[in-house]
Design a protein around this motif. Structure first.
Motif, short mmCIF file in Angstrom:
data_model
loop_
_atom_site.label_atom_id
_atom_site.label_comp_id
_atom_site.label_asym_id
_atom_site.label_seq_id
_atom_site.Cartn_x
_atom_site.Cartn_y
_atom_site.Cartn_z
N CYS A 127 11.66 6.52 -7.03
CA CYS A 127 12.72 7.52 -6.84
C CYS A 127 13.58 7.61 -8.02
CB CYS A 127 13.20 7.26 -5.71
SG CYS A 127 14.50 6.11 -5.58
N HIS A 128 14.04 9.22 -8.26
CA HIS A 128 14.97 9.43 -9.23
C HIS A 128 16.22 8.53 -9.35
CE1 HIS A 128 12.56 12.55 -9.89
NE2 HIS A 128 13.01 13.12 -10.98
N PRO A 129 16.92 8.15 -8.33
CA PRO A 129 18.10 7.54 -8.23
C PRO A 129 17.96 6.21 -8.80
CG PRO A 129 18.02 8.76 -6.12
CD PRO A 129 16.74 8.93 -6.94
N CYS A 130 16.77 5.29 -8.28
CA CYS A 130 16.61 4.11 -8.87
C CYS A 130 16.38 3.96 -10.17
CB CYS A 130 15.42 3.69 -8.14
SG CYS A 130 15.79 3.20 -6.09
N LEU A 131 15.50 5.05 -10.79
CA LEU A 131 15.16 4.93 -12.14
C LEU A 131 16.71 5.49 -13.21
CD1 LEU A 131 11.75 6.85 -12.05
CD2 LEU A 131 12.44 4.57 -12.61
N ALA A 132 17.16 6.33 -12.53
CA ALA A 132 18.54 6.55 -13.40
C ALA A 132 19.58 5.59 -13.40
CB ALA A 132 19.28 7.92 -12.67
N ARG A 133 19.54 4.62 -12.43
CA ARG A 133 20.53 3.49 -12.33
C ARG A 133 19.90 2.54 -13.13
NH1 ARG A 133 19.45 2.17 -7.77
NH2 ARG A 133 17.99 0.32 -7.99
N CYS A 189 13.46 0.48 -4.60
CA CYS A 189 14.20 0.32 -3.11
C CYS A 189 13.54 0.33 -2.03
CB CYS A 189 15.19 1.63 -3.12
SG CYS A 189 14.50 3.20 -2.95
N ASP A 190 12.33 0.55 -2.01
CA ASP A 190 11.46 0.49 -0.88
C ASP A 190 11.75 1.28 0.20
OD1 ASP A 190 9.46 -1.23 0.19
OD2 ASP A 190 10.42 -2.34 1.62
N GLU A 191 12.48 2.58 -0.05
CA GLU A 191 12.83 3.49 0.82
C GLU A 191 11.80 4.57 0.96
OE1 GLU A 191 15.21 3.51 3.03
OE2 GLU A 191 16.13 1.60 2.37
N PRO A 192 11.58 5.14 2.11
CA PRO A 192 10.70 6.40 2.02
C PRO A 192 11.17 7.46 1.21
CG PRO A 192 10.79 5.37 4.25
CD PRO A 192 11.91 4.90 3.42
N PHE A 193 9.98 8.12 0.47
CA PHE A 193 10.44 9.26 -0.47
C PHE A 193 10.75 10.57 0.54
CE2 PHE A 193 7.42 7.02 -3.35
CZ PHE A 193 8.58 6.87 -4.61
N GLY A 194 10.22 10.64 1.60
CA GLY A 194 10.57 11.81 2.34
C GLY A 194 10.32 13.14 1.58
N ASP A 195 11.68 13.83 1.50
CA ASP A 195 11.50 15.27 0.65
C ASP A 195 11.49 14.88 -0.85
OD1 ASP A 195 11.16 16.32 3.20
OD2 ASP A 195 13.23 16.82 3.36
N ARG A 196 11.85 13.61 -1.19
CA ARG A 196 12.03 13.44 -2.65
C ARG A 196 10.95 13.44 -3.30
NH1 ARG A 196 15.73 7.92 -2.65
NH2 ARG A 196 13.71 7.63 -1.29
N LEU A 197 10.84 13.80 -4.59
CA LEU A 197 9.69 13.67 -5.52
C LEU A 197 9.44 12.40 -6.12
CD1 LEU A 197 7.49 15.67 -6.60
CD2 LEU A 197 8.95 16.08 -8.56
N PRO A 198 8.13 11.63 -5.86
CA PRO A 198 8.31 10.48 -6.50
C PRO A 198 8.13 10.81 -7.85
CG PRO A 198 6.21 11.26 -5.38
CD PRO A 198 7.37 12.21 -5.01
N ALA A 209 0.82 -1.19 -0.10
CA ALA A 209 -0.16 0.08 -0.11
C ALA A 209 0.97 1.21 -0.11
CB ALA A 209 -1.01 0.09 1.25
N ARG A 210 2.15 1.14 0.73
CA ARG A 210 2.83 2.37 0.51
C ARG A 210 3.30 2.57 -0.63
NH1 ARG A 210 4.44 4.14 5.81
NH2 ARG A 210 6.88 4.71 4.71
N HIS A 211 3.76 1.47 -1.71
CA HIS A 211 4.35 1.84 -2.95
C HIS A 211 3.14 2.41 -3.74
CE1 HIS A 211 7.01 -2.07 -2.39
NE2 HIS A 211 7.48 -1.19 -1.87
#
Length: 392
Positions: free
Chosen positions: A55-61, A32-41, A21-23
């Motif tokens: 998140c951007h880092p996962c997609l960039a990778r 990566c299953d990490e909270p977005f926090g201040d990051r833009l989903p 549900a969090r996804h």
């Protein structure tokens, strides 16, 4: 964030099988299953407001990984294409050389079959060996998938070979047909005087051309129980309207031709009493027009009228005069030897490295042009014309 098309499959394979549900609620990154926090989903769909988010880092990778995979595949494909092309070229060239070799052999057989020095049995064996070489040609090789499937060089070479084979077969068949007919002819010593045979003639007079007319073949086949429907005769050609009364109706078409033509022909170097030369010149006069197809039918009809009204010699004189005026340097005319002499001289200074084989022996080209240019073959004559050796 822009996701390139080549990376979508890589990203789709990394998505969780059972998202939480969090996804779905854009709380945690589905990769990566990490909270977005201040990051833009970044929405992955199916709509910008629903579905999975990353998140951007996962997609960039993942995009970088997909790019490396794509580049490696392109490099591998390019190397495979180069390898296939390098292997294909010698196969193609080898097949082209095989086709070209048999084509040249076919042209040689056609040329030899038309020469009197070649015995009929030799011509027959030449055709047999040529047909064997033709039958041993392998099927055209298939190009690899990375090479263009259409290979015009192979198609054109095969077409040229087929044309050469047709010419060779025709030449040998004609030679053997006349050989068989002539061998079956009885001796006719009574004809020697008409043919002006030399002393000691056996009385055998071989034929080199027989015209049975357009209808004999149907009757000949019928005697062998082969029935072919004979085509209907062509409609009668319209004749010019009769001249009005008082305009000389009933006079011969050329009333003074036999009196005046010899002097005119003599001016151009003709001996009007040389029947063989007269026939040759008349043939030139019949066919040498810029608009051949349009006028030859009328010329034949007019010549027929002259011959019917005044005899064959008047018809020959008329046509010979038209040739003397319009084509004095045509083959069969008195000016032709000068044309040949200029052509051989010009040919001697040309680069003949890519010329047809028939032009290799310069000493034989001149006599062939003088006596029977067709024996050089269409390719050789076309090459000579293209290089301007016959120009005035």
């Amino acid at each position: 964030m822009h996701i390139p098309d080549y990376a979508r499959a890589t990203i789709r394979a990394a998505l969780p099988t059972l998202p939480t549900a969090r996804h779905v609620g854009a709380v945690d990154c589905c990769l990566c299953d990490e909270p977005f926090g201040d990051r833009l989903p970044v929405p992955l769909g199916p709509t910008p407001e629903s579905g999975l988010f990353a998140c951007h880092p996962c997609l960039a990778r993942l995009v970088a990984r997909a790019r490396r995979t794509r580049d490696a595949a392109l490099t591998q494909d390019a190397e495979q294409a180069r390898a296939e092309s390098a292997a294909w070229l010698p196969v193609r060239e080898s097949h082209l050389a095989r086709l070209d070799g048999v084509r040249q052999a076919a042209e040689g057989v056609a040329r030899l079959a038309g020469e009197d020095d070649t015995e009929p049995l030799q011509a027959a064996w030449l055709l047999v060996s040529l047909e064997s070489a033709y039958a041993w040609i392998p099927d055209a090789p298939e190009p690899p998938a990375s090479v263009d499937r259409e290979v015009p060089e192979l198609r054109d070479a095969a077409f040229q070979l087929d044309l050469a084979m047709i010419s060779a077969r025709d030449a040998v068949v004609e030679r053997l047909a006349y050989y068989v007919i002539n061998e079956a002819q009885p001796a006719e010593p009574d004809m020697c005087e008409e043919f002006a045979c030399p002393d000691g003639c056996s009385g055998r007079h071989d034929s080199s051309h027989i015209d049975c007319g357009p209808d004999a073949i149907y009757e000949d086949l019928a005697r062998h129980d082969v029935i072919v429907r004979q085509p209907e005769p062509e409609p009668t050609r319209p004749r010019p309207a009769a001249p009005p009364a008082g305009t000389g109706q009933g006079r011969p078409p050329l009333p003074d031709i036999e009196e005046n033509a010899p002097a005119v022909l003599a001016h151009f170097g003709f001996d009007a009493d040389d029947t063989e030369l007269l026939v040759s010149a008349a043939a030139v006069g019949l066919v040498a027009v810029a608009e051949f197809v349009r006028h030859v039918d009328d010329r034949v009809w007019f010549t027929e009228e002259v011959i019917r009204e005044q005899g064959w010699r008047a018809g020959l004189l008329h046509r010979a005069m038209s040739a003397a005026f319009g084509a004095p340097c045509h083959f069969g005319m008195p000016g032709w030897p000068d044309v040949v002499a200029r052509a051989v001289e010009r040919l001697g200074v040309l680069d003949r490295s890519e010329a047809p084989e028939a032009l290799a022996d310069l000493a034989a080209v001149g006599p062939a042009l003088l006596e029977a240019p067709d024996r050089l073959g269409a390719n050789a004559l076309e090459w000579l014309c293209r290089h301007g050796v016959f120009a005035p």
